[in-house]
Design a protein around this motif. Sequence first.
Motif, PDB file in Angstrom:
ATOM      1  N   ASP A 213      -6.487 -16.975  30.660  1.00 42.13           N
ATOM      2  CA  ASP A 213      -5.801 -17.283  31.914  1.00 42.13           C
ATOM      3  C   ASP A 213      -5.590 -16.017  32.747  1.00 42.13           C
ATOM      4  OD1 ASP A 213      -4.167 -18.321  33.917  1.00 42.13           O
ATOM      5  OD2 ASP A 213      -2.347 -18.149  32.708  1.00 42.13           O
ATOM      6  N   ALA A 214      -5.095 -14.950  32.084  1.00 39.91           N
ATOM      7  CA  ALA A 214      -4.653 -13.787  32.857  1.00 39.91           C
ATOM      8  C   ALA A 214      -5.742 -12.741  33.081  1.00 39.91           C
ATOM      9  CB  ALA A 214      -3.450 -13.154  32.160  1.00 39.91           C
ATOM     10  N   TYR A 215      -6.469 -12.376  32.025  1.00 44.19           N
ATOM     11  CA  TYR A 215      -7.399 -11.258  32.151  1.00 44.19           C
ATOM     12  C   TYR A 215      -8.419 -11.435  33.278  1.00 44.19           C
ATOM     13  CZ  TYR A 215      -5.733  -9.034  27.817  1.00 44.19           C
ATOM     14  OH  TYR A 215      -4.985  -8.409  26.861  1.00 44.19           O
ATOM     15  N   PRO A 216      -9.059 -12.616  33.399  1.00 41.07           N
ATOM     16  CA  PRO A 216     -10.094 -12.720  34.444  1.00 41.07           C
ATOM     17  C   PRO A 216      -9.541 -12.650  35.868  1.00 41.07           C
ATOM     18  CG  PRO A 216     -10.396 -14.406  32.771  1.00 41.07           C
ATOM     19  CD  PRO A 216      -9.049 -13.814  32.547  1.00 41.07           C
ATOM     20  N   GLU A 217      -8.220 -12.703  36.015  1.00 35.95           N
ATOM     21  CA  GLU A 217      -7.655 -12.604  37.369  1.00 35.95           C
ATOM     22  C   GLU A 217      -7.440 -11.150  37.781  1.00 35.95           C
ATOM     23  OE1 GLU A 217      -7.717 -15.064  39.214  1.00 35.95           O
ATOM     24  OE2 GLU A 217      -8.024 -16.563  37.650  1.00 35.95           O
ATOM     25  N   SER A 218      -7.669 -10.209  36.857  1.00 39.64           N
ATOM     26  CA  SER A 218      -7.488  -8.799  37.201  1.00 39.64           C
ATOM     27  C   SER A 218      -8.688  -8.329  38.038  1.00 39.64           C
ATOM     28  CB  SER A 218      -7.369  -7.975  35.927  1.00 39.64           C
ATOM     29  OG  SER A 218      -8.533  -8.140  35.157  1.00 39.64           O
ATOM     30  N   SER A 219      -8.632  -7.093  38.485  1.00 38.04           N
ATOM     31  CA  SER A 219      -9.703  -6.553  39.329  1.00 38.04           C
ATOM     32  C   SER A 219     -10.979  -6.352  38.497  1.00 38.04           C
ATOM     33  CB  SER A 219      -9.249  -5.218  39.909  1.00 38.04           C
ATOM     34  OG  SER A 219      -9.337  -4.239  38.908  1.00 38.04           O
ATOM     35  N   PRO A 220     -12.134  -6.087  39.140  1.00 34.99           N
ATOM     36  CA  PRO A 220     -13.373  -5.876  38.365  1.00 34.99           C
ATOM     37  C   PRO A 220     -13.217  -4.769  37.321  1.00 34.99           C
ATOM     38  CG  PRO A 220     -13.901  -6.054  40.682  1.00 34.99           C
ATOM     39  CD  PRO A 220     -12.397  -6.058  40.586  1.00 34.99           C
ATOM     40  N   THR A 221     -12.413  -3.754  37.631  1.00 34.70           N
ATOM     41  CA  THR A 221     -12.230  -2.657  36.684  1.00 34.70           C
ATOM     42  C   THR A 221     -11.070  -2.937  35.715  1.00 34.70           C
ATOM     43  OG1 THR A 221     -10.903  -1.616  38.403  1.00 34.70           O
ATOM     44  CG2 THR A 221     -13.159  -0.846  38.165  1.00 34.70           C
ATOM     45  N   GLY A 222     -10.081  -3.693  36.178  1.00 28.33           N
ATOM     46  CA  GLY A 222      -8.874  -3.914  35.378  1.00 28.33           C
ATOM     47  C   GLY A 222      -9.155  -4.586  34.050  1.00 28.33           C
ATOM     48  N   MET A 223     -10.053  -5.570  34.058  1.00 29.14           N
ATOM     49  CA  MET A 223     -10.268  -6.328  32.827  1.00 29.14           C
ATOM     50  C   MET A 223     -10.923  -5.478  31.742  1.00 29.14           C
ATOM     51  SD  MET A 223     -11.840 -10.131  32.327  1.00 29.14           S
ATOM     52  CE  MET A 223     -12.001 -10.826  30.688  1.00 29.14           C
ATOM     53  N   VAL A 224     -11.628  -4.418  32.150  1.00 32.44           N
ATOM     54  CA  VAL A 224     -12.241  -3.518  31.168  1.00 32.44           C
ATOM     55  C   VAL A 224     -11.141  -2.894  30.298  1.00 32.44           C
ATOM     56  CG1 VAL A 224     -13.614  -1.429  30.889  1.00 32.44           C
ATOM     57  CG2 VAL A 224     -14.191  -3.054  32.690  1.00 32.44           C
ATOM     58  N   PHE A 225     -10.053  -2.456  30.950  1.00 32.29           N
ATOM     59  CA  PHE A 225      -8.935  -1.887  30.186  1.00 32.29           C
ATOM     60  C   PHE A 225      -8.239  -2.970  29.365  1.00 32.29           C
ATOM     61  CE2 PHE A 225      -9.116   1.131  33.803  1.00 32.29           C
ATOM     62  CZ  PHE A 225      -9.232   2.302  33.087  1.00 32.29           C
ATOM     63  N   LEU A 226      -8.011  -4.115  30.017  1.00 32.59           N
ATOM     64  CA  LEU A 226      -7.219  -5.157  29.363  1.00 32.59           C
ATOM     65  C   LEU A 226      -7.869  -5.649  28.076  1.00 32.59           C
ATOM     66  CD1 LEU A 226      -6.276  -7.112  32.594  1.00 32.59           C
ATOM     67  CD2 LEU A 226      -4.676  -5.944  31.084  1.00 32.59           C
ATOM     68  N   SER A 227      -9.221  -5.658  28.066  1.00 30.91           N
ATOM     69  CA  SER A 227      -9.910  -6.228  26.903  1.00 30.91           C
ATOM     70  C   SER A 227      -9.667  -5.409  25.644  1.00 30.91           C
ATOM     71  CB  SER A 227     -11.413  -6.295  27.175  1.00 30.91           C
ATOM     72  OG  SER A 227     -11.963  -4.989  27.154  1.00 30.91           O
ATOM     73  N   ALA A 228      -9.269  -4.147  25.807  1.00 30.97           N
ATOM     74  CA  ALA A 228      -9.289  -3.247  24.652  1.00 30.97           C
ATOM     75  C   ALA A 228      -7.978  -3.176  23.882  1.00 30.97           C
ATOM     76  CB  ALA A 228      -9.687  -1.846  25.109  1.00 30.97           C
ATOM     77  N   PHE A 229      -6.857  -3.050  24.595  1.00 31.49           N
ATOM     78  CA  PHE A 229      -5.660  -2.535  23.927  1.00 31.49           C
ATOM     79  C   PHE A 229      -4.747  -3.585  23.280  1.00 31.49           C
ATOM     80  CE2 PHE A 229      -6.736   0.648  27.248  1.00 31.49           C
ATOM     81  CZ  PHE A 229      -7.176   1.629  26.378  1.00 31.49           C
ATOM     82  N   THR A 230      -4.360  -4.612  24.047  1.00 24.10           N
ATOM     83  CA  THR A 230      -3.346  -5.534  23.524  1.00 24.10           C
ATOM     84  C   THR A 230      -3.796  -6.211  22.235  1.00 24.10           C
ATOM     85  OG1 THR A 230      -2.546  -5.923  25.747  1.00 24.10           O
ATOM     86  CG2 THR A 230      -1.920  -7.535  24.086  1.00 24.10           C
ATOM     87  N   THR A 231      -4.981  -6.822  22.270  1.00 26.45           N
ATOM     88  CA  THR A 231      -5.423  -7.571  21.095  1.00 26.45           C
ATOM     89  C   THR A 231      -5.722  -6.638  19.915  1.00 26.45           C
ATOM     90  OG1 THR A 231      -7.594  -7.583  22.137  1.00 26.45           O
ATOM     91  CG2 THR A 231      -6.324  -9.604  22.258  1.00 26.45           C
ATOM     92  N   LYS A 232      -6.225  -5.442  20.210  1.00 27.44           N
ATOM     93  CA  LYS A 232      -6.580  -4.546  19.109  1.00 27.44           C
ATOM     94  C   LYS A 232      -5.363  -3.865  18.495  1.00 27.44           C
ATOM     95  CE  LYS A 232      -9.920  -5.212  20.937  1.00 27.44           C
ATOM     96  NZ  LYS A 232     -10.228  -6.535  21.492  1.00 27.44           N
ATOM     97  N   THR A 233      -4.295  -3.613  19.276  1.00 25.95           N
ATOM     98  CA  THR A 233      -3.076  -3.121  18.616  1.00 25.95           C
ATOM     99  C   THR A 233      -2.519  -4.217  17.725  1.00 25.95           C
ATOM    100  OG1 THR A 233      -1.951  -3.658  20.657  1.00 25.95           O
ATOM    101  CG2 THR A 233      -2.205  -1.336  20.180  1.00 25.95           C
ATOM    102  N   ALA A 234      -2.703  -5.484  18.144  1.00 23.44           N
ATOM    103  CA  ALA A 234      -2.247  -6.587  17.287  1.00 23.44           C
ATOM    104  C   ALA A 234      -3.028  -6.582  15.975  1.00 23.44           C
ATOM    105  CB  ALA A 234      -2.410  -7.922  18.008  1.00 23.44           C
ATOM    106  N   VAL A 235      -4.337  -6.350  16.062  1.00 26.95           N
ATOM    107  CA  VAL A 235      -5.152  -6.263  14.843  1.00 26.95           C
ATOM    108  C   VAL A 235      -4.652  -5.104  13.973  1.00 26.95           C
ATOM    109  CG1 VAL A 235      -7.465  -5.686  13.970  1.00 26.95           C
ATOM    110  CG2 VAL A 235      -7.208  -7.315  15.851  1.00 26.95           C
ATOM    111  N   TYR A 236      -4.331  -3.990  14.645  1.00 22.53           N
ATOM    112  CA  TYR A 236      -3.845  -2.821  13.919  1.00 22.53           C
ATOM    113  C   TYR A 236      -2.559  -3.138  13.139  1.00 22.53           C
ATOM    114  CZ  TYR A 236      -1.277   1.530  13.264  1.00 22.53           C
ATOM    115  OH  TYR A 236      -0.534   2.532  12.724  1.00 22.53           O
ATOM    116  N   VAL A 237      -1.575  -3.743  13.811  1.00 18.66           N
ATOM    117  CA  VAL A 237      -0.302  -3.997  13.112  1.00 18.66           C
ATOM    118  C   VAL A 237      -0.456  -5.076  12.040  1.00 18.66           C
ATOM    119  CG1 VAL A 237       1.254  -3.135  14.897  1.00 18.66           C
ATOM    120  CG2 VAL A 237       0.479  -5.509  15.002  1.00 18.66           C
ATOM    121  N   LEU A 238      -1.342  -6.054  12.285  1.00 20.63           N
ATOM    122  CA  LEU A 238      -1.579  -7.065  11.243  1.00 20.63           C
ATOM    123  C   LEU A 238      -2.225  -6.401  10.027  1.00 20.63           C
ATOM    124  CD1 LEU A 238      -2.974 -10.047  13.359  1.00 20.63           C
ATOM    125  CD2 LEU A 238      -0.817 -10.001  12.117  1.00 20.63           C
TER     126      LEU A 238
END
Lengths: 568, 87
Positions: A213-238
Motif C-alpha cells: 500500500d505505502a511503498y509504491p506511493e513514494s517517489s521513484p527514488t524513495g522506494m529504493v530506500f524503503l525496500s531495504a531497511f524496515t523489513t530487513k531489520t525485522a529479519v535481523y531481530v527475528l
Amino acid sequence: MTVEQVPPGLILIVSALLLPFLRGWWRAALILLAPLVALWLVWQIPDGATLKTAFMGMEMIVVKGDRLSRLFGTIFCIMAFAGGLFALRQARTIELTAALFYAGSAIGVAFAGDLITVFVFWELMALGSTIVIWSAGTEASRRAGLRYVMIHLLGGVLLMAGIVDFVAAKNTIAFGVGPIQEVLTVNRPGTWLILAGFLINAGAPPLSAWLPDAYPESSPTGMVFLSAFTTKTAVYVLWRGFQGFDVLIWIGLFMVFYGIIYALLENDMRRILAYSIVNQVGFMVCGIGIGTDLALNGAAAHAFTHIIYKALLLMSAGSVLYMTGKRKCTDLGGLFQSMPLTCICGIVGALAISSFPLTSGFISKSMISQGAADQHLALVWFLLAAASAGVFLHAGIKFPWFVFFQKDSGMRPPDPPWNMRLAMILFAALCIGLGVWPEPLYALLPLQPVTYKPYTGYHVVEMLQLLLFSGLAFFVLLPFMKRTLTISLDVDWFWRRLGAKLAREFTMRSNRARGITGERLQYRLSKALETVFHFHGPKGILARTWDTGTTTLVIVGLLAVYLVIYFL
Amino acid sequence: MKDEKNNSGDPHWLVRPQTIRRLWFIFAAVLAATVVAGLFVSLPGHFKWDGEFWFFAAYGFATCAVMVFGAKALGFILKRPDNYYDD
C-alpha cells in the motif's frame, strides 16, 4: 571516546541533520561519504559491548558488535551509499535527509545490545520512513503515509508492551539469543507481543498490506530506500530473538505464497515488486524458523543479497517511472529499445531474485531450502521449491516482460541520468559478483565455518529445470495473465473501506442525534428561561418594587415566625 | 507479439517474427538440455520423487500452472477497479 564506541548509525543521523544546510558538491560529498564512513566504523566495532549507559536503573548497551551485527551494518551502509548515488540529483532534500536518518536508525537497531535501544531506533526508523513516503508530495502518498505510520506505531506499541513484560519476567533488557529464548520457554505474553511487533515490520500476515500500500506511493527514488531497511531489520531481530521458533516456518511460507499470488494479480510495476519483498522476506522468516546453522546462515545471506537485487529492481522500475511518469503495466512495454541499460539491469535483478545460477540469489536462497532438506521437512522443502518457481513467474519474468517487452507502448524515453545509471551498474555488478564468488559473503556470515557448496551439479540442474520450466509456463499461460486495470483487496479493506464507511455512518448518525437533542435542549432551555422571565422579568412578581410599609410588615412577620421556631 | 517499429520504421530485430521463432527453438533446446542434464548428475533425492531426472522440470511447470490458475480464481473475488479506494 574511542572509535569503536561511536555508533555507526549516528554518523548517518548527524549527516541527515546537516544535509539541508549544504549545497552543490558539499551536499553530494556528504550523501556519498557518510555511508562510507559509517561502513568503516562498522568494521571498527569488535565483538561485545563497547558503549553502555544507564537508563532507569538498567544498563543500556547502545553499541554491541558481533558477526551478525556487522553483516547487517555492512549491507545497510552499502545500501545507503548506492541509494544516495541513485537519488543524488533527483530526490528532494527532505527525502534524502529522511532516507539517511532512516538508514542510520536501521544501523542503530543492528548494533543495539538491549531492547530499549532496539525500541528507540525502531521508532526513529518509522519516523524516517514515513517522511520518505511523504516526500513524494502527492495526495496519495500523504494518505498512504498516514496509514503506514499508524500500522508502525501499532507495531511499536506491541513491542513496548512486550518489552515491559519481558523486563517484569527477567529483570533485564538484554537482547540476544539467550535471554529471549529463556522467556520463550516460560511462554509469557511478552514473548508473543515482541514477536508481533517484529513481524509487523517484516510484512507478515495479517497486516502485510501496509507494504504494497505505502511503498509504491513514494517517489521513484524513495522506494529504493524503503525496500531495504524496515523489513530487513525485522529479519535481523527475528534472527536474534526467535531462531528455531517453529511458527515462523509457516508464517514465512504464507508470506512467500501471498507475495506470489498478489504479485500475479497486480498491474502496478512497483506494487508487483512490493509484493515480492513480502515474498522474499518470507523465505528468510522460514529459514529463521527452521533454525539450523545452515538455514540461519541462509536467512542472513539472503537478507544481504536481497537488499542488493531488490534495490536494483526498484532502481530499474524507478528509472522507468522517472523517465515516463507511468507505473502501470498496461501503460508500459517495449522500453528495451530506448532504455537498454535500465532493461539489462532490471533483468539482472530479476535473475538474481529468481536465484538463477551465477547470481547472488542462487548462493543464498539455496542454503535455506537445503536447511529444510537436511531436517527432512518434506512439505516445507516442496513448498519452498514451488515458491522458487513462483518467484521467477511473478517477478523474474513478469516484471521485465511487461515493462520492457510485451506490446509496444510507443514511448521511447532514454536511459536515466548518469548517477542513476551508475548506481544500477554498481548493484548489477554486485548481483553477479556475489553469484560467481560467494566466498567473501560466506566469510561474513554469522555462524562459522560455512561448509556449504552452492555449485554442485544437483543444485544447478535442479534450479535450472525449475526456473526454465516455470518460464515456459509463463509464456504458455500468458493469455491467462492479461493485465487489467485493477487492484486486489487485502486486509486493509477493513480500515480503508469498512472502517471508513462505519466512521461516515457514525458521523452522520451522531450529527442527526445531536441535531435532535439540540432542538429538544433548546426547547427546554427556552421554556426554563420563560419561567424565570415570568417571575423575575421587569413585570414578574418577584421583580416588582414594594413600598417600605409592606416590606417592614413582611420582615416583622418573618422575624415573628423565626422567634416562635427558635423557642419551640 | 505485435510488430514494433523503431524510429526509422523497421521493426527492432528482437521483435521480428523470425527472431522470435528462433528464440523459441533455442528455448526449447535449452529446456531439453536441462532435462537431459538431469541424467548426468547425481540427484540425492531427499524425498520420494525428487531423485528423478525430470522431476524439477515437471514440478516447476505444474506448480506454476497451479499458481497462475489459483491467482486467477482468487482474482474473481479480490480484484476491484483500480480507483476503488479513490472516492
